[in-house]
Design a protein around this motif. Sequence first.
Motif, PDB file in Angstrom:
ATOM      1  N   THR A 101      22.094 139.024   3.774  1.00  0.00           N
ATOM      2  CA  THR A 101      22.597 137.501   4.017  1.00  0.00           C
ATOM      3  C   THR A 101      23.618 137.639   5.273  1.00  0.00           C
ATOM      4  O   THR A 101      23.628 137.003   6.146  1.00  0.00           O
ATOM      5  N   ASN A 102      24.370 138.908   5.011  1.00  0.00           N
ATOM      6  CA  ASN A 102      25.368 139.127   6.340  1.00  0.00           C
ATOM      7  C   ASN A 102      24.583 139.273   7.611  1.00  0.00           C
ATOM      8  O   ASN A 102      25.125 138.967   8.858  1.00  0.00           O
ATOM      9  N   LEU A 103      23.343 139.988   7.394  1.00  0.00           N
ATOM     10  CA  LEU A 103      22.574 140.084   8.669  1.00  0.00           C
ATOM     11  C   LEU A 103      22.330 138.592   9.217  1.00  0.00           C
ATOM     12  O   LEU A 103      22.317 138.469  10.522  1.00  0.00           O
ATOM     13  N   SER A 104      22.019 137.817   8.642  1.00  0.00           N
ATOM     14  CA  SER A 104      21.502 136.480   8.852  1.00  0.00           C
ATOM     15  C   SER A 104      22.789 135.843   9.271  1.00  0.00           C
ATOM     16  O   SER A 104      22.401 135.110  10.504  1.00  0.00           O
ATOM     17  N   ILE A 105      23.830 135.775   8.687  1.00  0.00           N
ATOM     18  CA  ILE A 105      25.102 135.449   9.350  1.00  0.00           C
ATOM     19  C   ILE A 105      25.649 135.855  10.493  1.00  0.00           C
ATOM     20  O   ILE A 105      25.964 134.942  11.370  1.00  0.00           O
ATOM     21  N   PHE A 106      25.351 137.013  10.827  1.00  0.00           N
ATOM     22  CA  PHE A 106      25.862 137.779  12.018  1.00  0.00           C
ATOM     23  C   PHE A 106      25.043 137.288  13.181  1.00  0.00           C
ATOM     24  O   PHE A 106      25.427 136.921  14.148  1.00  0.00           O
ATOM     25  N   HIS A 107      23.463 137.144  13.048  1.00  0.00           N
ATOM     26  CA  HIS A 107      22.771 136.639  13.842  1.00  0.00           C
ATOM     27  C   HIS A 107      23.036 135.153  14.243  1.00  0.00           C
ATOM     28  O   HIS A 107      22.888 135.051  15.396  1.00  0.00           O
ATOM     29  N   SER A 194      22.171 131.817   3.105  1.00  0.00           N
ATOM     30  CA  SER A 194      21.216 132.211   4.088  1.00  0.00           C
ATOM     31  C   SER A 194      20.279 130.969   4.530  1.00  0.00           C
ATOM     32  O   SER A 194      19.981 130.673   5.462  1.00  0.00           O
ATOM     33  N   LEU A 195      20.135 130.095   3.519  1.00  0.00           N
ATOM     34  CA  LEU A 195      19.223 129.135   3.521  1.00  0.00           C
ATOM     35  C   LEU A 195      20.177 127.987   4.486  1.00  0.00           C
ATOM     36  O   LEU A 195      19.386 127.490   5.414  1.00  0.00           O
ATOM     37  N   LEU A 200      21.033 125.611  10.087  1.00  0.00           N
ATOM     38  CA  LEU A 200      21.935 125.415  11.078  1.00  0.00           C
ATOM     39  C   LEU A 200      21.387 126.273  12.541  1.00  0.00           C
ATOM     40  O   LEU A 200      21.280 125.605  13.582  1.00  0.00           O
ATOM     41  N   LEU A 201      20.500 127.303  12.170  1.00  0.00           N
ATOM     42  CA  LEU A 201      19.827 127.805  13.437  1.00  0.00           C
ATOM     43  C   LEU A 201      18.866 126.832  13.881  1.00  0.00           C
ATOM     44  O   LEU A 201      18.459 126.622  15.342  1.00  0.00           O
ATOM     45  N   ALA A 230      15.297 134.885  15.238  1.00  0.00           N
ATOM     46  CA  ALA A 230      16.218 135.080  14.331  1.00  0.00           C
ATOM     47  C   ALA A 230      15.624 134.257  13.117  1.00  0.00           C
ATOM     48  O   ALA A 230      16.002 134.526  11.849  1.00  0.00           O
ATOM     49  N   MET A 231      15.187 132.863  13.271  1.00  0.00           N
ATOM     50  CA  MET A 231      14.763 132.074  12.244  1.00  0.00           C
ATOM     51  C   MET A 231      13.696 132.695  11.472  1.00  0.00           C
ATOM     52  O   MET A 231      13.605 132.638  10.248  1.00  0.00           O
TER      53      MET A 231
END
Length: 288
Positions: A101-107, A194-195, A200-201, A230-231
């Motif tokens: 999840t943090n990796l998703s937020i970071f990207h 993450s969703l 937002l991406l 990223a998506m």
Amino acid sequence: MGRVINSTFAFIFIVEFIIGNLGNGFIALVNCVDWVKRRNVSMADQILTALAISRTALLWLIFLSWYVSMFNPALFMSEKFSTTLTVTWTVANHFCIWFATNLSIFHFLKIANFSNSIFLYLKWRVKKVVSVILLVTLVLLFFNTALINIHVNTWINGFERNRTCISISSNFVQFSTLLLFTNTTFTLIPFTLSLKTFILLISSLWKHVKQMQHAAKGSADASTTVHIRAMQAVIAFLLLYAVFFLLIMIFGQAFGIAYPSGHSCVLILHNSKLRQASVSVFIKVCSK
């Protein structure tokens, strides 16, 4: 027929276990070697390495659980072993999903482009955001492990009181359901984050595409590619983690282990450094 099905599931489980260890071990090894060479490692690589290590631990815990339940069920029913295994599995699974999840937020914070003041504030402090999230999740982990410990003790006490086959089967089904429900409840927060990140991406990509007519084609295409990659990584995580609970509930570990194994392979394909390193390893292996 039952023996054939069990053998098939065992074969699938072992293959996925090997693939998962190779994929996660490769991610950790490449990033560690890169850190030794450069004496520096990016925040994204730090999260990736931590994710790979936690997933390797999760894979071995799932393997241990499967092996003991198959070949030493008496040990599996012991209070000390069951408590230790279940709590350790909960901790490993917690860090697996939160690192992802943090990796998703970071990207998202690095790639997305919004003019919102809150977004800009978080974007400029992305490292602190990731660190604070991990610290806050420790509180959730404490409550999760406490509830899991209560469920294990209740199950073991019920098993000790009534050892009939029907009672053992019924208690185990109830215990598995409670365990799954508790872990699902606590992982609903990172899954929702993450969703939201994925949505937002998409919004950021749509905004970027609309601006492509007024921008240089090369830079626009590069930015679009970064958004899409990223998506893809985020949606792979969401889908694999969603089917993780569904499959492990229906088919057990044989298919549930696909999440920590499969998503790591997706991350390798979507990371240029890891992808180039894997190609180099493949060429060297084939040349021998």
